[in-house]
Design a protein around this motif. Structure first.
Motif, PDB file in Angstrom:
ATOM      1  N   GLN A  20       0.656  -1.198  -0.001  1.00  0.00           N
ATOM      2  CA  GLN A  20       0.113  -0.117  -0.135  1.00  0.00           C
ATOM      3  C   GLN A  20       0.845   1.367   0.097  1.00  0.00           C
ATOM      4  N   ILE A  60       0.961   4.193  -2.893  1.00  0.00           N
ATOM      5  CA  ILE A  60       0.829   5.543  -2.683  1.00  0.00           C
ATOM      6  C   ILE A  60       2.103   6.491  -3.142  1.00  0.00           C
ATOM      7  N   ALA A  94      -6.438   8.397  -1.227  1.00  0.00           N
ATOM      8  CA  ALA A  94      -7.422   7.147  -0.615  1.00  0.00           C
ATOM      9  C   ALA A  94      -8.307   6.712  -1.718  1.00  0.00           C
ATOM     10  N   SER A 150      -6.228   5.269  -4.761  1.00  0.00           N
ATOM     11  CA  SER A 150      -5.270   4.285  -4.383  1.00  0.00           C
ATOM     12  C   SER A 150      -6.192   3.173  -3.957  1.00  0.00           C
ATOM     13  N   THR A 200      -4.819   5.237   4.583  1.00  0.00           N
ATOM     14  CA  THR A 200      -3.978   5.948   4.068  1.00  0.00           C
ATOM     15  C   THR A 200      -3.280   6.811   4.595  1.00  0.00           C
TER      16      THR A 200
END
Length: 80
Positions: free
Chosen positions: A9, A13, A30, A33, A40
């Protein structure tokens, strides 16, 4: 494998910010992604503490940080 997912993750980002044409706030990051907003925010806080992202104080928008840019530059210089 929470750690593995968190790392993926975080890279998602970073990649999103690298491709962005402008700074983005937490909500937009957020949404784009597809990571929950709370997650986030937590990831961005960690990335910011490591200077991998930078938060603009007036707008609360994020961009790539000094350390990320420096590491990328060094990597390019060394032909990686």
């Amino acid at each position: 494998m929470v750690e593995k997912t968190s790392i993926k993750q975080a890279f998602r980002i970073l990649e999103l910010l690298a491709k962005a044409e402008r700074p983005m706030d937490v909500s937009e990051i957020a949404r784009r992604s597809e990571i929950p907003k709370r997650t986030t925010f937590r990831i961005l806080e960690t990335l910011q503490s490591e200077m991998l992202v930078s938060k603009k104080h007036l707008t609360a928008e994020y961009v790539l940080g000094e350390k990320f840019v420096c590491v990328t530059h060094l990597s390019l210089e060394n032909n990686y």
